[in-house]
Design an enzyme around this catalytic site. Structure first.
Site, short mmCIF file in Angstrom:
data_model
loop_
_atom_site.label_atom_id
_atom_site.label_comp_id
_atom_site.label_asym_id
_atom_site.label_seq_id
_atom_site.Cartn_x
_atom_site.Cartn_y
_atom_site.Cartn_z
N ASP A 128 6.05 6.02 8.15
CA ASP A 128 4.73 5.91 8.78
C ASP A 128 4.44 4.43 9.02
O ASP A 128 5.09 3.55 8.43
CB ASP A 128 3.64 6.54 7.91
CG ASP A 128 3.51 5.90 6.54
OD1 ASP A 128 4.55 5.66 5.89
OD2 ASP A 128 2.38 5.60 6.11
N GLU B 110 2.76 6.17 3.17
CA GLU B 110 2.71 4.92 2.40
C GLU B 110 1.56 4.03 2.84
O GLU B 110 0.87 3.43 2.01
CB GLU B 110 4.05 4.18 2.52
CG GLU B 110 4.22 3.04 1.52
CD GLU B 110 3.64 1.71 1.99
OE1 GLU B 110 3.45 0.80 1.15
OE2 GLU B 110 3.35 1.58 3.20
#
Length: 499
Positions: free
Chosen positions: A114, A179
């Site tokens: 991400d 994250e």
């Protein structure tokens, strides 16, 4: 005979490395195309409307591992509730596995796919989701944080498979898609996945940067972070300074005095006992700082500041990495807009944090802060209400540079880059390193391949072609080195046991 065996082993190893490196050089365009495909996915985990893109990115990463021959489990984490009450699905976490040779060490790699938000109008010179090469730099959101390093590791594994070489290690993969939004659900998953980690020997994370633009680095520690609110309240409404100014104990004045008591002009924290648990600097550790490549003037320019509190490289790095620091971040409730508003705020909240280091206990730090602020406040004889809270506390992380992981990575870096790496810490907080170390009780290493100017989280994020391709080589070399070192340690342990 022993010498000839050692020489033969060295020659075979060198020939193998040469073969691997030649393959990586020959296929660098393919590796860059792979990165281009991944960067094109707007896997922004921060914005809810892009969650489907994060889930698509997780599927792409899973497919790539399956092509390698890995067994892949996409673990469903359920959903989480947004502030508006909406339930949003969490992207699955990849638990992958490749190889089960009992003679080989098992290395688990953690990464995330991400990214932070990015728009061309934010100041990017290229489309952030179109990987663009300019002067040897590959620009794109996620190029260095963290899609580039994840792919470099996969590329290195793929190289052994393409050359039909025996894998020197068994691989496990933990790849997530949240994250940048706080790794929601990851800690619980790790705690519930003890079986997955039971045969893991080492854990490698490549989600940070070198300290310089040129010299490689290995990261062995990071500071924690304890965030505090200090609230002072006198009543239930703001007051006119013409009507009440000069005759009451103003909350803002109390708060300013409290905040001013925290740090002296030299940067020394004034909270009694705060340094008691900080480990003494050893001579061995001090020597690590001498060879580190760090340009003070460049760091000043990067920060736009004129002067540091300390004048030497060693003192600057020591106070960034292994000593606690306290920073004041803001005041809530005070008038902060343009112009003047002659008001006495009824309630103000000061916000500050302490970057704590290993051996500092969060509960003790909280107690020390509360006792100090209550002591300072009591001397003001103020009738106002004081409330001190610690809404967030993250622990520091520290590894040993003498661990086999670091020895193997150091050799791999020397092989690929021709010099020893800097051993560095990170002044910020890396929750995932501490999380893996605490839950799995395995050796953890931060193994960055991005340079200091990579611009993670910023406009024009990049990874250079050099770092991406040489990073792939250094991971491949690391596989060979950790395999050799692990085998040596195993043989030594067996001999000692038999004796």
């Amino acid at each position: 005979v022993l010498l000839s065996k050692a020489v033969m082993s060295f020659l075979l190893s060198s020939a193998l490395e040469t073969k691997i490196f030649q393959y990586i050089d020959a296929h660098q365009s393919d590796f860059i195309e792979d990165l281009k495909e991944w960067v094109a996915v707007e896997s922004n985990s921060v914005q809810p409307d892009l969650r489907k893109e994060v889930i698509r990115m997780m599927a792409l990463a899973a497919d790539r591992l399956e092509v390698l021959g890995a067994t892949v489990n996409l673990v469903n984490l359920g959903s989480h509730q947004l502030t508006d009450g909406q339930d949003l699905p969490l992207p699955p976490v990849i638990l992958g596995e490749l190889g089960k040779d009992p003679q080989n060490p098992t290395v688990c790699f953690y990464g995330h796919v991400d990214v932070q938000p990015a728009k061309k109008e934010d100041g990017w010179k290229t489309d952030p989701y179109t990987l663009t090469e300019i002067n040897g730099n590959l620009y794109g959101r996620g190029a260095t944080d963290n899609k580039g390093p994840v792919l470099a590791w996969i590329n290195a594994v793929e190289t052994f498979r393409a050359l039909k070489l025996a894998m020197p290690v068994n691989f496990k993969f933990v790849i997530e898609g949240m994250e940048e939004a706080g790794s929601l659900g990851l800690e619980k998953l790790l705690e519930e996945s003890q079986c997955f980690f039971s045969d893991v020997d080492y854990i490698v994370i490549s989600d940070n940067l070198w300290l310089s633009n040129r010299k490689p680095a290995l990261t062995y520690g990071s500071r924690g972070n304890a965030c505090f609110f200090v609230e002072v309240e006198c009543g239930d409404k703001d007051l006119h300074s013409g009507t009440f100014g000069g005759i009451i104990h103003e909350p803002m004045m109390d708060l300013i005095a409290l905040l001013d008591s925290l740090v002296d002009p030299t940067g020394c924290i004034q909270i009694p006992g705060i340094y008691d648990s900080v480990a003494a600097l050893t001579e061995e550790e001090r020597k690590l700082y001498e060879s580190i490549e760090f340009d003070l003037e460049e760091h000043k320019n990067n920060g736009g500041v004129k002067k540091f509190l300390y004048g030497t490289k060693e003192e600057i790095l020591l106070h960034l990495w292994r000593y606690p620091s306290l920073s004041i971040h803001g005041i809530e409730g005070a008038f902060h807009e343009t112009g003047i508003k002659t008001v006495i705020p009824a309630k103000v909240i000061g916000k500050f944090s302490i970057r704590q280091v290993p051996h500092m206990d969060l509960s003790v730090v909280k107690q020390q802060v509360v006792e100090h602020l209550e002591s300072v406040f009591s001397k003001r004889n103020s009738p106002n209400k004081l409330k001190v809270s610690m809404p967030l506390g993250a622990k520091p992380w520290l590894a040993s540079v003498n661990d086999p992981l670091y020895k193997a990575a150091r050799k791999a870096i020397k092989t690929v880059f021709g010099e020893d790496p800097d051993f560095i810490r990170d002044g910020s907080t890396i929750p995932v390193a501490r999380m893996f170390q605490t839950i799995t009780q395995k050796s953890v290493m931060m193994f960055p391949i991005g340079a200091a100017d990579a611009g993670e989280h910023s406009q024009n994020e990049k990874i250079s072609r050099h770092n991406y391709i040489e990073g792939t080589k250094v991971f491949a070399a690391f596989f060979l080195e950790i395999s050799k070192l692990h085998q040596h340690l195993h043989e030594t342990s067996t001999v000692e046991t038999n004796n």
